[in-house]
Design an enzyme around this catalytic site. Structure first.
Site, mmCIF file in Angstrom:
data_model
loop_
_atom_site.group_PDB
_atom_site.id
_atom_site.type_symbol
_atom_site.label_atom_id
_atom_site.label_comp_id
_atom_site.label_asym_id
_atom_site.label_seq_id
_atom_site.Cartn_x
_atom_site.Cartn_y
_atom_site.Cartn_z
ATOM 1 N N SER A 136 96.463 -47.420 -60.538
ATOM 2 C CA SER A 136 96.487 -48.790 -61.047
ATOM 3 C C SER A 136 97.191 -49.681 -60.034
ATOM 4 C CB SER A 136 97.249 -48.842 -62.380
ATOM 5 O OG SER A 136 97.534 -50.173 -62.770
ATOM 6 N N TYR A 149 104.545 -47.214 -67.988
ATOM 7 C CA TYR A 149 103.187 -47.151 -67.444
ATOM 8 C C TYR A 149 103.222 -47.182 -65.918
ATOM 9 C CZ TYR A 149 98.310 -48.510 -66.578
ATOM 10 O OH TYR A 149 97.013 -48.559 -66.123
ATOM 11 N N LYS A 153 101.903 -44.356 -63.077
ATOM 12 C CA LYS A 153 100.886 -44.633 -62.068
ATOM 13 C C LYS A 153 101.422 -44.439 -60.649
ATOM 14 C CE LYS A 153 97.643 -45.216 -64.971
ATOM 15 N NZ LYS A 153 96.552 -44.204 -65.047
#
Length: 214
Positions: A136, A149, A153
């Site tokens: 991401s 998150y 990533k």
């Protein structure tokens, strides 16, 4: 004979888009998702002999079983797309242990176990293959309210680089894609949660983030 790919999280969002492109490119796709009904609908809609499967990527045995079943049904595995992932929105200081554990399990373990299962199968087949992981833009720069998150990533980036070096001798390439903001159900969820936290209209946080990326 059509090449075979597996796409986890293929029942919606970016995963569904990947499935559709692979099918257009002539692949037969094992569409795998926690929502098996969605996976089967997507597989049926793209054709090419594609099939839908259930998978919980946080569990290693699920991924081993998935690869085994897909290769039994569709043939040798050529491409593995470890796309499944979730987001958790909130400040680091307010992120619960349960939420942290869940996102680590899905985003990091899911990619790790997916690499393991695919690599084992590709080594047995003896003609290499391609593994692609979902990273991401948040794996290049930490995003506010996406601490957990972003951490997962960044981890996927590192995992991808190591796997690429380790599996090169087996003619297995390992890469990752790093999308920015894509208008999928996951980003709808992120925007809605940010609207609550910042007390702004739905859509405002998404617009602000898009402007910051320009």
């Amino acid at each position: 004979m059509a090449k075979v790919a597996i796409v986890t999280g293929g029942g919606q969002g970016i995963g569904e888009g990947i499935v559709r492109q692979l099918a257009k490119d002539g692949f037969t796709v094992g569409v795998a998702d926690l929502n098996e009904d969605n996976a089967k609908k997507v597989a049926e809609s793209v054709g090419n002999g594609s099939k839908g499967y259930f998978v919980d990527v946080s569990k290693k045995q699920n991924l081993i079983d998935l690869v085994s079943q897909v290769t039994s049904d569709l043939g040798d595995l050529d491409v593995m797309i470890n796309n499944a992932g979730i987001a958790k929105i909130g400040q680091i200081t307010e992120t619960s242990e349960a939420d942290l554990s869940q996102i680590l399990d899905v985003n990091i373990k899911g990619a790790f176990f997916g690499i393991q299962a695919a690599a084992d199968q590709m080594k047995k087949q003896g003609h290499g293959g391609k593994i692609v992981n979902a990273c991401s833009i948040a794996g290049h720069e930490g995003f506010e309210l996406l601490g957990a998150y972003s951490a997962t990533k960044f981890a996927v980036r590192g995992l991808t680089q190591v796997a690429a070096k380790e599996l090169a001798k087996d003619k297995i390439t390992v890469n990752a894609y790093c999308p920015g903001i894509v208008l999928t159900p996951m980003w709808d969820q992120i925007d809605a949660e940010m609207a609550k936290i910042y007390d702004v209209p739905v859509g405002a946080s998404l617009q602000r983030t898009l402007i910051q990326l320009l």
